[in-house]
Design a protein around this motif. Structure first.
Motif, mmCIF file in Angstrom:
data_model
loop_
_atom_site.group_PDB
_atom_site.id
_atom_site.type_symbol
_atom_site.label_atom_id
_atom_site.label_comp_id
_atom_site.label_asym_id
_atom_site.label_seq_id
_atom_site.Cartn_x
_atom_site.Cartn_y
_atom_site.Cartn_z
ATOM 1 N N VAL A 76 4.404 6.504 3.413
ATOM 2 C CA VAL A 76 5.138 7.612 2.867
ATOM 3 C C VAL A 76 5.255 7.334 1.279
ATOM 4 O O VAL A 76 4.830 8.160 0.546
ATOM 5 N N LEU A 77 5.447 6.191 0.731
ATOM 6 C CA LEU A 77 5.372 6.096 -0.640
ATOM 7 C C LEU A 77 4.108 6.235 -1.285
ATOM 8 O O LEU A 77 4.019 6.745 -2.374
ATOM 9 N N ALA A 78 2.974 5.784 -0.559
ATOM 10 C CA ALA A 78 1.713 6.078 -1.094
ATOM 11 C C ALA A 78 1.253 7.652 -1.092
ATOM 12 O O ALA A 78 0.742 7.816 -2.217
ATOM 13 N N LEU A 79 1.762 8.442 -0.211
ATOM 14 C CA LEU A 79 1.712 9.791 0.040
ATOM 15 C C LEU A 79 2.470 10.476 -1.205
ATOM 16 O O LEU A 79 2.142 11.604 -2.031
ATOM 17 N N LEU A 80 3.599 9.908 -1.471
ATOM 18 C CA LEU A 80 4.565 10.501 -2.486
ATOM 19 C C LEU A 80 3.770 10.211 -4.105
ATOM 20 O O LEU A 80 4.056 11.046 -5.099
ATOM 21 N N GLY A 81 3.431 9.110 -4.192
ATOM 22 C CA GLY A 81 2.816 8.414 -5.594
ATOM 23 C C GLY A 81 4.048 8.569 -6.608
ATOM 24 O O GLY A 81 4.953 7.839 -6.063
ATOM 25 N N ASP A 82 3.888 8.899 -7.863
ATOM 26 C CA ASP A 82 4.862 8.944 -8.707
ATOM 27 C C ASP A 82 6.193 9.384 -8.385
ATOM 28 O O ASP A 82 7.084 9.229 -8.589
ATOM 29 N N ALA A 83 5.767 10.376 -7.279
ATOM 30 C CA ALA A 83 7.134 11.117 -6.977
ATOM 31 C C ALA A 83 8.174 10.323 -6.236
ATOM 32 O O ALA A 83 9.307 10.770 -5.863
ATOM 33 N N GLY A 84 7.697 9.004 -5.512
ATOM 34 C CA GLY A 84 8.333 8.188 -4.904
ATOM 35 C C GLY A 84 8.996 6.965 -5.665
ATOM 36 O O GLY A 84 9.442 6.123 -5.115
ATOM 37 N N LYS A 85 8.687 7.075 -6.807
ATOM 38 C CA LYS A 85 9.156 5.994 -7.838
ATOM 39 C C LYS A 85 10.282 6.355 -8.752
ATOM 40 O O LYS A 85 10.740 7.291 -8.742
ATOM 41 N N GLY A 86 10.704 5.387 -9.526
ATOM 42 C CA GLY A 86 11.808 5.408 -10.391
ATOM 43 C C GLY A 86 13.032 5.208 -9.789
ATOM 44 O O GLY A 86 13.213 5.134 -8.692
ATOM 45 N N PRO A 87 14.060 5.177 -10.736
ATOM 46 C CA PRO A 87 15.315 4.883 -10.315
ATOM 47 C C PRO A 87 16.122 5.798 -9.467
ATOM 48 O O PRO A 87 17.206 5.671 -8.895
ATOM 49 N N GLN A 88 15.694 7.079 -9.333
ATOM 50 C CA GLN A 88 16.168 8.045 -8.521
ATOM 51 C C GLN A 88 15.466 8.285 -6.969
ATOM 52 O O GLN A 88 15.626 9.255 -6.309
ATOM 53 N N ARG A 89 14.844 7.290 -6.737
ATOM 54 C CA ARG A 89 14.100 7.212 -5.436
ATOM 55 C C ARG A 89 14.117 5.886 -4.743
ATOM 56 O O ARG A 89 13.447 5.098 -4.645
ATOM 57 N N PRO A 90 15.462 5.464 -4.718
ATOM 58 C CA PRO A 90 15.659 4.076 -4.053
ATOM 59 C C PRO A 90 15.312 4.104 -2.440
ATOM 60 O O PRO A 90 15.154 5.166 -1.817
ATOM 61 N N VAL A 91 15.141 2.873 -2.290
ATOM 62 C CA VAL A 91 14.643 2.437 -0.544
ATOM 63 C C VAL A 91 15.644 1.483 -0.346
ATOM 64 O O VAL A 91 15.930 0.538 -1.283
ATOM 65 N N LEU A 92 15.783 1.305 1.009
ATOM 66 C CA LEU A 92 16.581 0.198 1.653
ATOM 67 C C LEU A 92 15.854 -0.967 1.835
ATOM 68 O O LEU A 92 14.705 -0.782 2.292
ATOM 69 N N VAL A 93 16.389 -1.923 1.467
ATOM 70 C CA VAL A 93 15.729 -3.429 1.827
ATOM 71 C C VAL A 93 16.605 -4.258 2.358
ATOM 72 O O VAL A 93 17.802 -4.391 1.993
ATOM 73 N N PRO A 94 16.395 -4.883 3.529
ATOM 74 C CA PRO A 94 17.234 -5.824 4.291
ATOM 75 C C PRO A 94 17.476 -7.160 3.921
ATOM 76 O O PRO A 94 18.606 -7.942 3.968
ATOM 77 N N ASN A 95 16.269 -7.602 3.105
ATOM 78 C CA ASN A 95 16.089 -8.963 2.782
ATOM 79 C C ASN A 95 15.147 -9.142 1.668
ATOM 80 O O ASN A 95 14.709 -8.148 1.050
ATOM 81 N N GLU A 96 14.715 -10.249 1.395
ATOM 82 C CA GLU A 96 13.737 -10.790 0.172
ATOM 83 C C GLU A 96 12.318 -10.078 0.772
ATOM 84 O O GLU A 96 11.425 -9.783 -0.077
ATOM 85 N N ARG A 97 12.061 -10.382 1.999
ATOM 86 C CA ARG A 97 10.665 -9.881 2.498
ATOM 87 C C ARG A 97 10.666 -8.271 2.439
ATOM 88 O O ARG A 97 9.574 -7.517 1.786
ATOM 89 N N GLY A 98 11.823 -7.620 2.544
ATOM 90 C CA GLY A 98 11.615 -6.112 2.275
ATOM 91 C C GLY A 98 11.844 -5.815 1.039
ATOM 92 O O GLY A 98 11.121 -4.898 0.663
ATOM 93 N N LEU A 99 12.367 -6.683 0.195
ATOM 94 C CA LEU A 99 12.176 -6.562 -1.391
ATOM 95 C C LEU A 99 10.736 -6.666 -1.945
ATOM 96 O O LEU A 99 10.314 -5.836 -2.599
ATOM 97 N N ASP A 100 10.085 -7.875 -1.235
ATOM 98 C CA ASP A 100 8.853 -7.955 -1.664
ATOM 99 C C ASP A 100 7.754 -6.580 -1.304
ATOM 100 O O ASP A 100 6.908 -6.118 -2.203
ATOM 101 N N ARG A 101 8.220 -6.145 -0.210
ATOM 102 C CA ARG A 101 7.104 -4.903 0.125
ATOM 103 C C ARG A 101 7.595 -3.638 -0.711
ATOM 104 O O ARG A 101 6.540 -2.832 -1.124
ATOM 105 N N ALA A 102 8.740 -3.390 -1.070
ATOM 106 C CA ALA A 102 9.435 -2.590 -2.031
ATOM 107 C C ALA A 102 8.598 -2.771 -3.411
ATOM 108 O O ALA A 102 8.269 -1.750 -3.957
ATOM 109 N N LEU A 103 8.594 -3.890 -4.014
ATOM 110 C CA LEU A 103 8.156 -4.148 -5.047
ATOM 111 C C LEU A 103 6.629 -3.708 -5.174
ATOM 112 O O LEU A 103 5.963 -3.369 -5.939
ATOM 113 N N GLU A 104 5.952 -4.211 -4.239
ATOM 114 C CA GLU A 104 4.456 -4.020 -4.027
ATOM 115 C C GLU A 104 4.206 -2.465 -4.037
ATOM 116 O O GLU A 104 3.304 -1.892 -4.488
#
Length: 313
Positions: A76-104
């Protein structure tokens, strides 16, 4: 017969502007049995942004086994590109592994999801409240070091289906601990929709007394007992200016069976438009988006305003 807009009668006891934190693409869809394609989810986010919603929580990096609907977060984030990034497009992360994926994925904001009660912490995170806070500490620390904006959700703030009433002091205690981790914003969740206006006032007063002012708080009300909008307006009168809402009233919680839909964004916008409170949202465009998503899900929108304006049953 409605004209599509409420009569404007400016309210003097409400903020001049409110930020709607749109949770439809994440919290709204996570409990839907109909699996929505990644392309549709990305289009949903685009349409919400086009309707004027500035803050949109796009997805969640939880394990697919937990929430199968959101297994396609990276896509989903790949499809959104820049429209899915930035401080106004938060994602939920449950733990450090989730954060790793979000950062990637290059996101600019994340949210953690804690509980005010022990039972829900175990059911949702398989940890005690204490253990969950310990788990979140490195997530928040690393996110801040990476320049991300961080939100802390706190669920079961107004009642728990297993434990019953939850004391205001208990909620405040956990809220302070989450914010002490370094979160920028706290979202108070009425996960099963049992809160009432007096309860909202007491909790916000308690948080203020504990050093968490209203301008760092968002509210997240479910409409199980029809109280979501009333509770929201009470919070706004206490100085809160961030409100979580879900387009079409979509949502629930897969771990709390009595949790029904979120406050519908359209219902909130109608109320705020009538009170002269600025949201930046075009209601007609939002109703079109909600109707479109309802078609994708194969059922009508539960939003009262959508039903009124779109002529639904």
């Amino acid at each position: 017969m409605t004209t599509g807009l409420p009569q404007l009668e400016p309210a003097t006891d409400l903020p001049g502007a409110v930020t709607i934190y749109e949770v439809g693409p994440r919290d709204g869809l996570q409990n839907e049995k109909t699996v929505v394609a990644a392309e549709v989810k990305a289009e949903f986010v685009r349409r919400l942004a086009a309707a004027g919603l500035r803050t949109i929580e796009t997805t969640s990096f939880v394990p697919a086994a937990w929430v199968p609907q959101l297994a396609d977060a990276t896509e989903v984030l790949a499809l959104l590109g820049d429209a899915g990034k930035g401080p106004q497009r938060p994602v939920l992360v449950p733990n450090e592994r989730g954060l790793d994926r979000a950062l990637e994925a290059g996101v600019g904001a994340v949210a953690i999801f804690g509980s005010a009660t022990e039972t829900f912490a175990r059911k949702n995170l398989n940890r005690t409240v204490e253990e969950s806070i310990a788990m979140f500490a490195p997530v928040v620390d690393r996110a801040r070091q990476s320049g991300l904006w961080v939100r802390a959700y706190l669920s079961m703030c107004f009642g728990d289906p297993w434990e019953g009433p939850v004391s205001v002091d208990q909620v405040a205690d956990v809220a302070v601990r989450l914010m002490d981790l370094g979160a920028d914003q706290l979202s108070l969740g009425d996960t099963i929709g049992v809160g009432t206006t007096g309860h909202v006032s007491r909790l916000l007063d308690a948080l203020q007394a504990r050093g968490i002012p209203a301008d760092r708080v968002g509210v997240h009300f479910h409409d199980t007992y029809g109280q979501a909008l009333a509770n929201t307006m009470t919070a706004l009168r206490h100085g809160v200016t961030v409100v979580d809402a879900s387009t079409g009233g979509l949502g629930g919680c897969p771990y709390a069976k009595s949790a029904t839909g979120n406050l519908a964004t359209e219902d909130l916008v109608w109320a705020l438009d009538g009170a002269g409170v600025q949201t930046g949202v075009d209601l007609a465009s939002l109703v079109e988006t909600s109707t479109w998503m309802a078609e994708q899900l194969g059922r009508p929108s539960p939003s009262r305003v959508v039903k009124a304006l779109a002529g639904g049953d």
